[in-house]
Design a protein around this motif. Structure first.
Motif, PDB file in Angstrom:
ATOM      1  N   ASP A 185      39.128  49.278  66.212  1.00  0.00           N
ATOM      2  CA  ASP A 185      38.787  48.066  66.943  1.00  0.00           C
ATOM      3  C   ASP A 185      38.378  46.970  65.970  1.00  0.00           C
ATOM      4  OD1 ASP A 185      39.245  49.272  69.391  1.00  0.00           O
ATOM      5  OD2 ASP A 185      37.160  49.925  69.619  1.00  0.00           O
ATOM      6  N   PRO A 186      38.440  45.687  66.395  1.00  0.00           N
ATOM      7  CA  PRO A 186      37.971  44.600  65.534  1.00  0.00           C
ATOM      8  C   PRO A 186      36.508  44.803  65.163  1.00  0.00           C
ATOM      9  CG  PRO A 186      39.196  43.737  67.418  1.00  0.00           C
ATOM     10  CD  PRO A 186      38.973  45.197  67.682  1.00  0.00           C
ATOM     11  N   PRO A 187      36.112  44.421  63.954  1.00  0.00           N
ATOM     12  CA  PRO A 187      34.721  44.605  63.535  1.00  0.00           C
ATOM     13  C   PRO A 187      33.797  43.616  64.239  1.00  0.00           C
ATOM     14  CG  PRO A 187      35.922  43.385  61.867  1.00  0.00           C
ATOM     15  CD  PRO A 187      36.937  43.816  62.895  1.00  0.00           C
ATOM     16  N   PRO A 188      32.495  43.871  64.247  1.00  0.00           N
ATOM     17  CA  PRO A 188      31.559  42.945  64.890  1.00  0.00           C
ATOM     18  C   PRO A 188      31.498  41.614  64.148  1.00  0.00           C
ATOM     19  CG  PRO A 188      30.371  44.645  63.674  1.00  0.00           C
ATOM     20  CD  PRO A 188      31.810  45.055  63.680  1.00  0.00           C
ATOM     21  N   ALA A 189      31.143  40.554  64.889  1.00  0.00           N
ATOM     22  CA  ALA A 189      31.016  39.231  64.278  1.00  0.00           C
ATOM     23  C   ALA A 189      29.791  39.152  63.382  1.00  0.00           C
ATOM     24  CB  ALA A 189      30.942  38.166  65.372  1.00  0.00           C
ATOM     25  N   GLU A 190      28.754  39.925  63.705  1.00  0.00           N
ATOM     26  CA  GLU A 190      27.551  39.922  62.892  1.00  0.00           C
ATOM     27  C   GLU A 190      27.793  40.640  61.564  1.00  0.00           C
ATOM     28  OE1 GLU A 190      26.393  40.058  67.248  1.00  0.00           O
ATOM     29  OE2 GLU A 190      27.782  41.146  65.926  1.00  0.00           O
ATOM     30  N   ARG A 191      27.182  40.139  60.499  1.00  0.00           N
ATOM     31  CA  ARG A 191      27.337  40.780  59.192  1.00  0.00           C
ATOM     32  C   ARG A 191      26.546  42.081  59.118  1.00  0.00           C
ATOM     33  NH1 ARG A 191      25.318  41.043  53.782  1.00  0.00           N
ATOM     34  NH2 ARG A 191      23.307  40.248  54.508  1.00  0.00           N
ATOM     35  N   SER A 257      33.274  54.001  66.651  1.00  0.00           N
ATOM     36  CA  SER A 257      33.102  52.589  67.017  1.00  0.00           C
ATOM     37  C   SER A 257      33.022  51.651  65.819  1.00  0.00           C
ATOM     38  CB  SER A 257      31.845  52.422  67.877  1.00  0.00           C
ATOM     39  OG  SER A 257      30.685  52.824  67.179  1.00  0.00           O
ATOM     40  N   LEU A 258      32.702  52.148  64.633  1.00  0.00           N
ATOM     41  CA  LEU A 258      32.532  51.268  63.466  1.00  0.00           C
ATOM     42  C   LEU A 258      33.591  51.482  62.392  1.00  0.00           C
ATOM     43  CD1 LEU A 258      28.632  51.315  63.055  1.00  0.00           C
ATOM     44  CD2 LEU A 258      30.065  49.551  64.094  1.00  0.00           C
ATOM     45  N   ARG A 259      34.742  52.043  62.771  1.00  0.00           N
ATOM     46  CA  ARG A 259      35.790  52.295  61.777  1.00  0.00           C
ATOM     47  C   ARG A 259      36.405  51.014  61.231  1.00  0.00           C
ATOM     48  NH1 ARG A 259      39.991  54.327  64.118  1.00  0.00           N
ATOM     49  NH2 ARG A 259      39.148  54.037  66.211  1.00  0.00           N
ATOM     50  N   GLY A 260      36.199  49.878  61.934  1.00  0.00           N
ATOM     51  CA  GLY A 260      36.799  48.621  61.491  1.00  0.00           C
ATOM     52  C   GLY A 260      35.925  47.786  60.580  1.00  0.00           C
ATOM     53  N   LEU A 261      34.776  48.285  60.157  1.00  0.00           N
ATOM     54  CA  LEU A 261      33.894  47.501  59.286  1.00  0.00           C
ATOM     55  C   LEU A 261      34.575  47.174  57.956  1.00  0.00           C
ATOM     56  CD1 LEU A 261      30.399  49.200  59.772  1.00  0.00           C
ATOM     57  CD2 LEU A 261      31.266  47.104  60.829  1.00  0.00           C
ATOM     58  N   THR A 262      34.228  46.017  57.416  1.00  0.00           N
ATOM     59  CA  THR A 262      34.836  45.542  56.169  1.00  0.00           C
ATOM     60  C   THR A 262      33.788  45.462  55.067  1.00  0.00           C
ATOM     61  OG1 THR A 262      34.362  43.200  56.568  1.00  0.00           O
ATOM     62  CG2 THR A 262      36.349  44.110  57.615  1.00  0.00           C
ATOM     63  N   SER A 263      34.225  45.078  53.875  1.00  0.00           N
ATOM     64  CA  SER A 263      33.303  44.952  52.746  1.00  0.00           C
ATOM     65  C   SER A 263      32.310  43.809  52.956  1.00  0.00           C
ATOM     66  CB  SER A 263      34.093  44.729  51.451  1.00  0.00           C
ATOM     67  OG  SER A 263      34.901  43.569  51.554  1.00  0.00           O
ATOM     68  N   TRP A 264      32.581  42.911  53.902  1.00  0.00           N
ATOM     69  CA  TRP A 264      31.649  41.815  54.212  1.00  0.00           C
ATOM     70  C   TRP A 264      30.429  42.315  54.971  1.00  0.00           C
ATOM     71  CZ3 TRP A 264      30.581  39.544  59.184  1.00  0.00           C
ATOM     72  CH2 TRP A 264      29.834  38.371  59.132  1.00  0.00           C
ATOM     73  N   HIS A 265      30.569  43.410  55.683  1.00  0.00           N
ATOM     74  CA  HIS A 265      29.493  43.909  56.527  1.00  0.00           C
ATOM     75  C   HIS A 265      28.457  44.706  55.719  1.00  0.00           C
ATOM     76  CE1 HIS A 265      32.634  43.162  59.600  1.00  0.00           C
ATOM     77  NE2 HIS A 265      31.594  42.884  60.364  1.00  0.00           N
ATOM     78  N   ARG A 266      27.314  44.899  56.359  1.00  0.00           N
ATOM     79  CA  ARG A 266      26.237  45.702  55.781  1.00  0.00           C
ATOM     80  C   ARG A 266      25.656  46.592  56.868  1.00  0.00           C
ATOM     81  NH1 ARG A 266      23.386  44.812  51.125  1.00  0.00           N
ATOM     82  NH2 ARG A 266      21.442  46.010  50.892  1.00  0.00           N
ATOM     83  N   VAL A 267      25.608  47.893  56.634  1.00  0.00           N
ATOM     84  CA  VAL A 267      25.059  48.855  57.588  1.00  0.00           C
ATOM     85  C   VAL A 267      23.673  49.271  57.094  1.00  0.00           C
ATOM     86  CG1 VAL A 267      25.343  51.101  58.674  1.00  0.00           C
ATOM     87  CG2 VAL A 267      27.354  49.694  58.193  1.00  0.00           C
ATOM     88  N   GLN A 285      35.588  50.948  49.360  1.00  0.00           N
ATOM     89  CA  GLN A 285      35.999  49.576  49.659  1.00  0.00           C
ATOM     90  C   GLN A 285      35.405  49.064  50.970  1.00  0.00           C
ATOM     91  OE1 GLN A 285      37.720  48.023  47.218  1.00  0.00           O
ATOM     92  NE2 GLN A 285      37.457  50.003  46.201  1.00  0.00           N
ATOM     93  N   GLY A 286      34.578  49.862  51.599  1.00  0.00           N
ATOM     94  CA  GLY A 286      33.986  49.481  52.872  1.00  0.00           C
ATOM     95  C   GLY A 286      32.691  48.715  52.694  1.00  0.00           C
TER      96      GLY A 286
END
Length: 321
Positions: A185-191, A257-267, A285-286
């Motif tokens: 799914d598309p990643p969340p808009a929030e970082r 649910s979070l498989r679409g996270l990118t390197s811009w995000h922070r968990v 690379q995530g």
């Protein structure tokens, strides 16, 4: 010959599917425990996305060992232990991930003292301890004949891995290739993505301290909050009232649910199995994945020293393995 799996949580189900995808299990009937909304939602989602070949999902409240392999997530279940001790022994037992309990189980099976298979922190009576002792003996006997495999995406301490190998347990690691092959799914808009915790609901950390920490995080940057499936209702009520926080209501595990996270995000998360699984699943690379150690002042009297130490393993990165 068809293998059999019995799953009681979303992570157990995903682990069985990965085991089939990796060839650790053959064609397998997966009996899915009823009564769990999160498990039902996960089963429906993986069926929609596409199951590995040779997988059949069934609703069931019981499972029995057969001549093929038997995949088991919760080896501490009294029902599962009773099944191990009755009827024909399975050809192989494949133990799949079930969060922190997986490493506890591996330690009990490979330790020198032949302890009964009892959940950590459980207060078991004489009958329950007897059942756990017999089930442990059965699994150790199978291991001595090369018939026990632990299939895991978690980091296993090298000392535990060495002991497991000495007693005949084969430990097979994986990096979630089945999940990575599915469309995301598309990643969340929030970082910033905050992962919820069961530690408050389980009475292990103070709710007020936890909420003050979340409030401080929100003051720095708004975030999306993914509740734990055993989240404290009062925590969710407070977060939903905070305009800086978006609570993402989903019954799916973060591995889906979070498989679409990118390197811009922070968990960001307190100690959790999800920290380890997301690090493995999303790779180098995530996103940055930050495990936060629980401050000493947060712990309640219910959290003993051994539990605190064990939980701390799930804040560090892959180098722990």
């Amino acid at each position: 010959m068809t293998d059999l799996a019995w799953v009681e949580s979303p992570l157990q189900l995903l682990s069985v599917l990965e085991a089939r995808h990796a060839g650790v299990l053959g064609p397998v009937v997966v009996r899915v425990r009823t009564g769990s909304p999160a498990l039902a939602a996960t089963a429906a989602e993986v069926a929609r996305l596409g199951l590995p070949s040779g997988v059949v999902l069934e609703d069931a409240t019981r499972a029995s060992a057969g001549r093929g392999a038997w995949a088991l997530g919760d080896a501490f279940s009294g029902q599962a232990q009773a099944t191990l001790l009755t009827g024909r022994a399975p050809g192989r037992v494949v133990l799949v991930d079930d969060g922190l309990a997986t490493l506890h189980l591996l330690g009990l099976l490979s330790g020198p003292w032949r302890q009964p298979l009892i959940r950590a922190r459980a207060k078991a009576g004489l009958v329950r301890r007897g059942l756990g002792a017999l089930a442990g003996a059965r699994l150790r006997s199978l291991a001595e004949r090369g018939r026990v495999t632990v299939f895991t995406g978690l980091p296993v301490p090298s000392a535990v891995l060495a002991r497991a190998n000495r007693v005949g347990i084969s430990v097979v690691s994986h990096d979630f290739p089945y999940l990575r092959s599915l469309p995301a799914d598309p990643p969340p808009a929030e970082r910033v993505v905050m992962l919820g915790t069961s530690l408050v609901a389980n009475g292990l950390i103070d709710r007020g301290e936890y909420l003050r920490w979340l409030n401080g995080r929100a003051a720095v940057e708004p975030f999306v909050y993914h509740p734990h499936r055993r989240e404290c209702p009062q925590v969710l009520e407070a977060l939903r009232a905070d305009p800086r926080v978006r609570v993402h209501d989903t019954k799916l595990p973060v591995e889906l649910s979070l498989r679409g996270l990118t390197s811009w995000h922070r968990v960001v998360s307190l100690p959790s199995t999800a920290l380890s699984s997301l690090r493995v699943l999303l790779g180098g690379q995530g996103p940055v994945i930050e495990g936060v150690t629980v401050p000493h002042a947060w712990w309640t009297e219910q959290a003993d020293a051994s539990l605190r130490t064990h939980l701390s393993l799930f804040t560090v990165g892959p180098e722990f393995a």
